[in-house]
Each structure stands twice: as C-alpha cells, then as structure tokens.
Motif scaffolding. Structure first.
Motif, short mmCIF file in Angstrom:
data_model
loop_
_atom_site.label_atom_id
_atom_site.label_comp_id
_atom_site.label_asym_id
_atom_site.label_seq_id
_atom_site.Cartn_x
_atom_site.Cartn_y
_atom_site.Cartn_z
N HIS A 196 39.50 39.23 31.56
CA HIS A 196 39.62 40.11 32.72
C HIS A 196 40.02 41.51 32.27
O HIS A 196 40.92 41.68 31.48
N HIS A 224 41.64 45.07 33.04
CA HIS A 224 42.52 45.78 33.97
C HIS A 224 42.44 47.27 33.66
O HIS A 224 42.97 47.72 32.65
N LYS A 244 45.00 45.43 41.65
CA LYS A 244 44.74 45.00 40.28
C LYS A 244 43.82 43.77 40.21
O LYS A 244 42.82 43.78 39.49
N GLU A 245 44.16 42.72 40.94
CA GLU A 245 43.40 41.47 40.89
C GLU A 245 42.01 41.64 41.46
O GLU A 245 41.03 41.14 40.89
N LYS A 246 41.93 42.34 42.59
CA LYS A 246 40.63 42.56 43.23
C LYS A 246 39.72 43.38 42.32
O LYS A 246 38.53 43.09 42.19
N LEU A 304 38.39 41.32 39.46
CA LEU A 304 37.32 40.44 39.92
C LEU A 304 36.03 41.24 40.11
O LEU A 304 34.94 40.80 39.70
N GLN A 347 40.60 32.25 46.06
CA GLN A 347 41.48 33.34 46.48
C GLN A 347 42.40 32.88 47.61
O GLN A 347 43.59 33.16 47.62
#
Lengths: 85, 195
Positions: B112, B114, B123-125, B128, B190
């Motif tokens: 992933h 960042h 951050k997570e979205k 993805l 999610q």
C-alpha cells in the motif's frame, strides 16, 4: 446510499492532498549527472559495429541479386532492338 | 522573461535559466511521478531523468504547445515507460520464481502506498484508490490523474495525451466506472472494518 457516498469519498480522496516536496539535493544530483560525459562502453560499440556490417551485407546482397535478375532482360532488349533495325 | 524565452536560454545551456525552470516545475514533475510510480525514491530518480531530458531536448521545443504541456508530456511518457519496465520485471520475476527451488510463495503484490501529502483522515481511502488506479489501463490512468486528481481542463489533458477532448471525456468516465466497480468488491471489508 451509504455505499455510494463511500465510493465518492474514495474517488475524491486524492483531491485534497498537499503537494509533496522533493529532496532538497535533487538539483545538485541533476547537475552532477549533466556534467558527467556520455561514455560509450565497449559492448555498445561492438553491437553497433555488428549491426552496421550486417546492414551493409544485406544491402550488397540486394544490389547484387537485383543486378543479376536484370541482366537477361537487358540482353533481350538489345536483341529486339537490333531486330527492329 | 517568458517561458518560451526561458526554454531557448536552457537550450543555449544557460545554467541560471535551467535552475529557474527547475524551480518552477520541480513540484509538478515530482508529484506527477509520485502518483504514477507510488514510490518516493523512484519518483526522485524519474524527476532527475525528466530534467535531464528537458535540458538535452530544449532545442527541439517548437512552441506549438505551452511549456507546461510539454513538460507534462515528457513526465507522463517517462512514467509510463517506467511502469512498463516494472511490469516486464514483474513478469520475469514470476517466471524465475516458477523455477526457483526454495520459493514457497510468490510475492508480486505492490505494498500500500501512502502519499506524504494525503490528509490523515483520507489515508486509507487514498491508499485504496492508489491501488485501484494502478490496475487501470495506461490511458485511463493518465486521464484520471490529469483531469480528476490534478483538475486540469480537458482540453489541456487532450493536448498532453495527444488525443481528442471527446476521447479524454470517455477515458475519464471509463476510469471512474472501473474504479467504482472495483470499489463494490472492497465495500464489504470496509463495512466490517467500521463495525
């Protein structure tokens, strides 16, 4: 509805980001690379020579074959030329 | 000094002009590379390559497009070349792993990414989204980055990509549809995360 909202949030998650800053020494590195002379290695020179020789050989072969195939035609033309006289 | 004059000075090997051009466009080149390559070190290497190319080919700049479009085009092309090279390496790695004696499992998944500029709550979205963009075909990826993320006008995107405005519109729509389809598959996990 909640799902669609989540999808929109993901799709737009990169819109609100701050631009990242590159390394402060990046320009010095670029300058150093620009000042470095372009060196052609031995194997690169070797490959270039082989390719050149091959191309010349193919060229010569094509010219030689074309000339050979044209010869009988030229002779025939000359003979028919004499006959017409 | 206009930008075209600046490029002419760069072509004449003016070091100050080159520095000025670098300062104006370093952020654009670096951030575009970072989005495509999703790796800080690779993006820095690519930024170097782009500016070296600019320095060497400044004399070929004809002024048919703006300097910004020209630099964008060089950057995007270099990024796509790098990604193709990476994919070839990945395929070759897959083949060699088939013949490796001690390999139990195959690791080809990109970790992933960042982005340093993404807000903490996104951050997570964003990670993805980067993963899904990475799976898009080249042209859809470029159209999405330039028009949706960088918010460039479609006319400018068309000029950079050397396609029509209609083609850009269709590429963006297809990119968004593909991402939405993929997000459909990711939604259950999610939801589980939030519950």
């Amino acid at each position: 509805m909640e799902k669609e909202q989540w999808k929109d949030e993901v799709l737009n998650s990169l819109k609100v980001m701050k631009p990242a800053e590159p390394n402060a020494f990046l320009f010095t590195r670029i300058e150093a690379r620009l000042q470095k002379p372009v060196v052609i290695s031995g194997w690169q020179l070797g490959i270039a020579t082989i390719v050149l020789v091959l191309m010349l050989m193919i060229n010569a072969l094509i010219v030689f074959r074309t000339e050979r195939s044209m010869q009988p035609l030229n002779q025939e033309y000359r003979i028919s030329g004499f006959q017409s006289l | 000094l206009t930008e075209t004059e600046l490029i002419h000075k760069v072509a004449a090997q003016d070091a100050f002009a080159f520095r000025a051009l670098f300062e104006s466009y370093k952020s654009l080149v670096y951030n575009t590379s970072l989005k495509y390559l999703q790796n800080i070190s690779d993006a820095e290497d690519l930024t170097q390559d782009v500016f070296i190319e600019i320095n060497r080919s400044a004399s070929h700049f004809k002024g048919e497009s703006s300097v910004k479009t020209w630099i964008y085009r060089i950057t995007v092309n270099k990024c796509l070349d790098q990604l193709r090279h990476r994919n070839r390496k990945k395929r070759f790695g897959f083949l060699t792993s088939l013949f490796a004696k001690d390999s139990g499992e195959l690791i080809i998944d990109v970790p992933h990414f960042h982005h340093p500029g993404v807000l903490l709550e996104n951050k997570e979205k964003a990670a993805l989204l980067f993963k899904l963009i990475d799976q898009l075909p080249e042209k859809q990826k470029t159209a999405f980055f330039l028009a949706h993320v960088d918010e460039l006008p479609q006319k400018e995107v068309a000029e950079i990509m050397n396609v029509s405005v209609k083609a850009v519109e269709s590429l963006i729509q297809r990119a968004k549809a593909n991402i939405r389809n993929e997000l459909e598959k990711h939604y259950p996990e999610q939801r589980d995360l939030h519950e």
